[in-house]
Design a protein around this motif. Sequence first.
Motif, mmCIF file in Angstrom:
data_model
loop_
_atom_site.group_PDB
_atom_site.id
_atom_site.type_symbol
_atom_site.label_atom_id
_atom_site.label_comp_id
_atom_site.label_asym_id
_atom_site.label_seq_id
_atom_site.Cartn_x
_atom_site.Cartn_y
_atom_site.Cartn_z
ATOM 1 N N VAL A 1 -2.098 21.450 -54.379
ATOM 2 C CA VAL A 1 -2.474 20.220 -55.087
ATOM 3 C C VAL A 1 -1.909 19.001 -54.373
ATOM 4 N N THR A 2 -0.655 19.073 -53.988
ATOM 5 C CA THR A 2 0.007 17.934 -53.348
ATOM 6 C C THR A 2 -0.594 17.601 -51.989
ATOM 7 N N GLU A 3 -0.783 18.618 -51.153
ATOM 8 C CA GLU A 3 -1.195 18.361 -49.770
ATOM 9 C C GLU A 3 -2.707 18.204 -49.627
ATOM 10 N N VAL A 4 -3.474 19.074 -50.254
ATOM 11 C CA VAL A 4 -4.930 18.943 -50.169
ATOM 12 C C VAL A 4 -5.391 17.721 -50.950
ATOM 13 N N GLY A 5 -4.703 17.418 -52.049
ATOM 14 C CA GLY A 5 -5.052 16.236 -52.835
ATOM 15 C C GLY A 5 -4.833 14.932 -52.103
ATOM 16 N N ARG A 6 -4.000 14.928 -51.063
ATOM 17 C CA ARG A 6 -3.760 13.713 -50.269
ATOM 18 C C ARG A 6 -4.847 13.489 -49.224
ATOM 19 N N GLN A 7 -5.594 14.518 -48.918
ATOM 20 C CA GLN A 7 -6.628 14.396 -47.875
ATOM 21 C C GLN A 7 -7.648 13.333 -48.274
ATOM 22 N N PRO A 8 -8.215 12.659 -47.274
ATOM 23 C CA PRO A 8 -8.203 12.931 -45.832
ATOM 24 C C PRO A 8 -7.057 12.264 -45.067
ATOM 25 N N TRP A 9 -5.977 11.939 -45.781
ATOM 26 C CA TRP A 9 -4.860 11.230 -45.156
ATOM 27 C C TRP A 9 -3.702 12.178 -44.878
ATOM 28 N N VAL A 10 -3.036 11.972 -43.739
ATOM 29 C CA VAL A 10 -1.772 12.648 -43.506
ATOM 30 C C VAL A 10 -0.636 11.735 -43.946
ATOM 31 N N ILE A 11 -0.799 10.432 -43.788
ATOM 32 C CA ILE A 11 0.070 9.429 -44.404
ATOM 33 C C ILE A 11 -0.834 8.592 -45.289
ATOM 34 N N GLN A 12 -0.608 8.637 -46.566
ATOM 35 C CA GLN A 12 -1.532 8.107 -47.563
ATOM 36 C C GLN A 12 -2.007 6.683 -47.249
ATOM 37 N N GLY A 13 -3.315 6.547 -47.033
ATOM 38 C CA GLY A 13 -3.935 5.253 -46.833
ATOM 39 C C GLY A 13 -3.693 4.612 -45.484
ATOM 40 N N LEU A 14 -2.938 5.294 -44.586
ATOM 41 C CA LEU A 14 -2.542 4.667 -43.328
ATOM 42 C C LEU A 14 -2.961 5.463 -42.088
ATOM 43 N N LEU A 15 -2.895 6.765 -42.144
ATOM 44 C CA LEU A 15 -3.225 7.588 -40.982
ATOM 45 C C LEU A 15 -4.005 8.813 -41.452
ATOM 46 N N ARG A 16 -5.246 8.934 -40.964
ATOM 47 C CA ARG A 16 -6.079 10.065 -41.353
ATOM 48 C C ARG A 16 -5.647 11.334 -40.615
ATOM 49 N N THR A 17 -5.831 12.446 -41.279
ATOM 50 C CA THR A 17 -5.483 13.739 -40.693
ATOM 51 C C THR A 17 -6.245 13.975 -39.390
ATOM 52 N N ALA A 18 -7.507 13.585 -39.374
ATOM 53 C CA ALA A 18 -8.324 13.786 -38.173
ATOM 54 C C ALA A 18 -7.807 12.982 -36.991
ATOM 55 N N ASP A 19 -7.121 11.860 -37.270
ATOM 56 C CA ASP A 19 -6.602 11.010 -36.196
ATOM 57 C C ASP A 19 -5.182 11.384 -35.794
ATOM 58 N N ALA A 20 -4.586 12.368 -36.486
ATOM 59 C CA ALA A 20 -3.195 12.725 -36.226
ATOM 60 C C ALA A 20 -3.051 13.968 -35.359
ATOM 61 N N ALA A 21 -4.175 14.648 -35.089
ATOM 62 C CA ALA A 21 -4.111 15.926 -34.381
ATOM 63 C C ALA A 21 -3.965 15.731 -32.876
ATOM 64 N N SER A 22 -3.439 16.760 -32.224
ATOM 65 C CA SER A 22 -3.298 16.745 -30.768
ATOM 66 C C SER A 22 -4.656 16.973 -30.103
ATOM 67 N N PRO A 23 -4.861 16.421 -28.910
ATOM 68 C CA PRO A 23 -6.090 16.704 -28.153
ATOM 69 C C PRO A 23 -5.974 18.074 -27.482
ATOM 70 N N ILE A 24 -6.060 19.121 -28.293
ATOM 71 C CA ILE A 24 -5.815 20.470 -27.803
ATOM 72 C C ILE A 24 -7.090 21.292 -27.921
ATOM 73 N N ASP A 25 -7.253 22.230 -27.014
ATOM 74 C CA ASP A 25 -8.450 23.064 -26.999
ATOM 75 C C ASP A 25 -8.453 24.043 -28.175
ATOM 76 N N LYS A 26 -9.638 24.317 -28.708
ATOM 77 C CA LYS A 26 -9.770 25.222 -29.846
ATOM 78 C C LYS A 26 -9.212 26.604 -29.546
ATOM 79 N N ALA A 27 -9.418 27.093 -28.348
ATOM 80 C CA ALA A 27 -8.968 28.440 -28.001
ATOM 81 C C ALA A 27 -7.449 28.554 -28.096
ATOM 82 N N GLY A 28 -6.749 27.487 -27.710
ATOM 83 C CA GLY A 28 -5.285 27.513 -27.786
ATOM 84 C C GLY A 28 -4.785 27.618 -29.210
ATOM 85 N N VAL A 29 -5.412 26.849 -30.110
ATOM 86 C CA VAL A 29 -5.005 26.890 -31.515
ATOM 87 C C VAL A 29 -5.366 28.240 -32.130
ATOM 88 N N ALA A 30 -6.560 28.731 -31.807
ATOM 89 C CA ALA A 30 -6.994 30.011 -32.368
ATOM 90 C C ALA A 30 -6.083 31.148 -31.921
#
Length: 462
Positions: free
Chosen positions: A379-408
């Motif tokens: 509830v706390t974390e998913v309810g904050r989406q799409p923000w990683v910092i509420q109203g200031l930084l979106r989760t999509a803009d906070a991720a590393s430029p990393i290849d999908k295969a590396g994360v998988a």
Amino acid sequence: MFESFDALFLARFQFAFTIAFHIIFPAFTIGVASYLAVLEGLFLKTRNPVYQKLFRYWVKIFAVAFGMGVVSGIVMSYQFGTNWSVFSDKAGPVIGPLMGYEVLTAFFLEAGFLGVMLFGMNKVGEKLHFFATLMVAVGTAISAFWILSVNSWMQTPAGYAMNDVGQFVVTDWFEVVFNPSFPYRLAHMLLAAYLTVAFVVGAVGAWHLLKDKTNAAARKMFSMAMWMALIVAPLQVLVGDFHGLNTQEYQPAKVAAMEGHFDTEARAPLYLFGLPNEETAEVDYALKVPGLASLILKHDINAEVTGLDQFPREDWPPVAIVFWSFRIMVGIGLLMVLAGLWSGLQRLRGKLYDNSLLLRFSLFMGPMGFVAVIAGWIVTEVGRQPWVIQGLLRTADAASPIDKAGVAGSLIAFIVVYFLVFGAGTFYILRKMAADPAKVTIPDYAKHKPTMAAERIYDEEA
């Protein structure tokens, strides 16, 4: 396996997976550490050997859980650098020092006194050993203080400014640490930890009482657990109400998703059950109570409650996940209140240990605290989406430029290793819990002041 998912989704899923494992262990060790301190304090006051047996019974379980909590926590900190480097760069000036303070205060305190608590029973005096146990318990609470301060700042940021390169920098440390949601979140989490452990202890006691209702150690465990349920569960409901009012003020979109309110309206209904439909902005098959949501959220049955229609669609959290996770958490909380009241009634009737139905219900409730903790985190974390910092930084803009295969690849490795390592650890803990606490032996060196011979015996046993 992950063909249809992008790197962002996999990074989010990896963090969700690892923290879902991790949060179980701190919630458990926070409560068990305090329980151990209470047991040792009661033994020193009463000299009742049952308390000493219970201390020795639970301290081994605590040691294993503490180790698994430390290991699983280290993994998450690495993910900040690997999968969320943009977040680390932008929020590092705020988040970094707070997490460093947690290490310098809580972790050092725990590490310094943990060895004394686990292995020093015959090497130091009783009062010093009790002090070590207290320090471990305090250390776990301090750890929760700093981690929840970090998380709360991400939910309700305060005391910051932006520098020339787009980083968050601190302007007021007091406002950062004691941000608007922090006191409520800290109280709610600590009480959740104590309740979780109370029901685990109660379940273990119930398990052994179902085998032997005269088991003195099991009776003591069950009695102490049910006192906690009777007192702390209603208190948690009250704290949860205050926390909800705070969330309504600072994160109204999250509350709208929790309640399934797509439209802003007066006399807002409380949806007991239903299927939120984001496409039609309605709750399908709804079972609702008119006006009750206004009464709970505003303490006024006629008050207007903000709905998701006040926010752009791209700023909506995933409604169904938040909606149902909230109901799971609240439902378990109400069952905890029921267990406490039921046990209180049976205690008054002098049948606390004789009611098999209550014992079986307590056994069922044993793992429910962990389920409630995970549901509350969702509830706390998913309810904050799409923000990683509420109203200031979106989760999509906070991720590393990393290849999908590396994360998988790392995600698959985590899944395999976590289930093997933590599965084995959990199995060992369950075996310890299945052992009869009444059969715990108290060696002579634990009953008297330490001697050189006792130290040799203890070292050989260790």
